[in-house]
Design a protein around this motif. Structure first.
Motif, mmCIF file in Angstrom:
data_model
loop_
_atom_site.group_PDB
_atom_site.id
_atom_site.type_symbol
_atom_site.label_atom_id
_atom_site.label_comp_id
_atom_site.label_asym_id
_atom_site.label_seq_id
_atom_site.Cartn_x
_atom_site.Cartn_y
_atom_site.Cartn_z
ATOM 1 N N UNK A 21 0.780 -1.191 -0.010
ATOM 2 C CA UNK A 21 0.133 0.102 0.152
ATOM 3 C C UNK A 21 0.895 1.154 0.170
ATOM 4 N N UNK A 22 0.272 2.482 -0.377
ATOM 5 C CA UNK A 22 1.019 3.638 -0.681
ATOM 6 C C UNK A 22 0.208 4.561 0.239
ATOM 7 N N UNK A 23 0.772 5.232 1.127
ATOM 8 C CA UNK A 23 0.166 6.429 2.106
ATOM 9 C C UNK A 23 1.043 7.780 1.658
ATOM 10 N N UNK A 24 0.163 8.614 1.661
ATOM 11 C CA UNK A 24 0.753 10.026 1.803
ATOM 12 C C UNK A 24 0.541 10.769 2.872
ATOM 13 N N UNK A 25 1.402 11.337 3.861
ATOM 14 C CA UNK A 25 1.195 12.192 5.007
ATOM 15 C C UNK A 25 1.709 13.663 4.925
ATOM 16 N N UNK A 26 0.619 14.407 4.573
ATOM 17 C CA UNK A 26 1.164 16.324 4.410
ATOM 18 C C UNK A 26 1.673 16.633 5.675
ATOM 19 N N UNK A 27 2.599 17.162 5.673
ATOM 20 C CA UNK A 27 3.426 17.488 6.924
ATOM 21 C C UNK A 27 4.091 16.283 7.736
ATOM 22 N N UNK A 28 4.327 15.470 6.997
ATOM 23 C CA UNK A 28 4.962 14.150 7.733
ATOM 24 C C UNK A 28 6.370 14.203 8.071
ATOM 25 N N UNK A 29 7.120 15.525 8.142
ATOM 26 C CA UNK A 29 8.322 15.563 8.465
ATOM 27 C C UNK A 29 8.224 16.158 9.800
ATOM 28 N N UNK A 47 5.436 5.052 2.651
ATOM 29 C CA UNK A 47 4.952 6.378 3.039
ATOM 30 C C UNK A 47 5.598 7.286 2.155
ATOM 31 N N UNK A 48 4.755 8.156 2.075
ATOM 32 C CA UNK A 48 5.540 9.523 1.566
ATOM 33 C C UNK A 48 5.077 10.632 2.180
ATOM 34 N N UNK A 49 6.271 11.458 2.618
ATOM 35 C CA UNK A 49 6.323 12.655 3.556
ATOM 36 C C UNK A 49 6.212 13.737 2.475
ATOM 37 N N UNK A 50 5.230 14.224 2.726
ATOM 38 C CA UNK A 50 4.953 15.739 1.933
ATOM 39 C C UNK A 50 5.398 16.720 2.884
ATOM 40 N N UNK A 51 6.345 17.752 2.330
ATOM 41 C CA UNK A 51 7.049 18.651 2.936
ATOM 42 C C UNK A 51 7.609 19.647 1.954
ATOM 43 N N UNK A 52 7.688 20.978 2.366
ATOM 44 C CA UNK A 52 8.151 21.854 1.570
ATOM 45 C C UNK A 52 9.897 22.043 2.124
#
Length: 316
Positions: A21-29, A47-52
């Motif tokens: 499975x693939x999960x994206x977490x915004x602000x995962x950092x 797990x994909x960490x969405x971060x600026x």
């Protein structure tokens, strides 16, 4: 007659496997988002960490890998305050499906001056709500491609007493940072409820679920240097508060359950067991002002106008 399959009791320390499975977490950092990502990584999922900030994301991924052997984590450069950047970011995911996105990232400003995003929206509302609204639009094909995708929107206990001003969503009058934050989290939660109604009406298999972390304090949060460190003094000063609130690792539990629990259904709200502030995740009644479809529909229309997109999912 076939025997009914019993679902084991939910254990925050023994999560179900999620290999493939693939999960994206915004602000995962950082903060609660980091612990959502760390806990999901322990299931075997990607797990994909969405971060600026790539440097902060790299530090977070190194911390996760140090605690989760074989963790499959990666970074997605994601700036929710820049709407034009969201489609290119989603395109760079290069996934054929996304099983869940956790809308967790958010800003809480402490300066008294009102600030705006690159698109001219009030910064808190524009990042916390409008950015996630638009991101959902661009992620819809990937979520629809999963057998049962989930959009998990992380709200806040602070939104329980908040009320929107639909005639001043951008807080151009009487700006106050804390109130702007509370209203932005309420807007996110109303969006989650309206998304659930639209998904069900359209026959989609994607679920929209709400979660909130209760009271989550840094002083009660386990150290994750260099992301988060706490002194002995901070830890001791925080101990009395543990009767009422919790650390951010526990604040992640409701969102993680909303992603993984096979019994979860659309439109639910998950929060901490004890007074909505601390403890294991449990199903809560949806707050009365979240169940107002007229307000949610007006907010949706305004959000679509402000972002230029209108999230839609294909039926199963």
């Amino acid at each position: 007659m076939p025997t009914a399959v019993q679902t084991p009791p939910w254990d925050v320390h023994r999560l179900p496997p999620a290999q493939g499975k693939n999960f994206l977490v915004t602000g995962g950092n950082a903060g609660i988002g980091y612990f959502v990502a760390e806990q999901l990584a322990g299931t075997g999922a990607t797990v994909v960490l969405g971060s600026r900030d790539p440097a902060k994301a790299e530090a977070a991924m190194a911390s996760i890998r140090a605690r989760v052997p074989g963790a499959r984590v990666r970074h997605l450069r994601l700036d929710l305050a820049d709407l034009s950047s969201l489609k290119p970011s989603v395109d760079s995911l290069e996934l054929d499906h996304l099983d869940a996105v956790v809308h967790n990232a958010g800003v809480l400003l402490d300066q008294p001056e009102r600030r705006e995003t690159k698109d001219g929206h009030e910064l808190t509302f524009g990042t916390n709500h409008l950015g996630h609204f638009a991101l959902t639009h661009w992620l819809a094909p990937l979520l629809s491609a999963a057998p049962a995708g989930r959009v998990v929107t992380t709200g806040s206990f602070a939104a329980k007493s908040a009320r929107l001003d639909l005639d001043d969503l951008q807080t151009t009058r009487d700006y106050r940072p804390k109130r702007a934050y509370e209203r932005s989290k309420l807007a996110q939660m109303l969006f989650g409820c309206e998304l659930d109604r639209r998904l069900r009406a359209g026959g989609s298999t994607t679920l929209s679920v709400l979660a909130h972390p209760g009271g989550a304090l840094d002083s009660l949060t386990p150290a994750r240097p260099p992301l988060h460190a706490r002194s002995t003094g901070q830890r001791l000063r925080g101990l009395p508060l543990a009767l009422f609130v919790q650390g951010k690792q526990a604040g992640a539990w409701p969102a993680v359950r909303a992603v993984l629990d096979p019994t979860v259904t659309g439109g639910q709200l998950w929060g901490p067991r004890v007074a909505g502030l601390r403890g294991a995740p449990r199903l809560e009644p949806v707050w009365d002002h979240l169940a107002d479809p007229a307000t949610a529909a007006r907010l949706w229309t305004a959000s679509a106008t402000l972002t230029g997109v209108d999230p839609a999912f294909h039926p199963a």
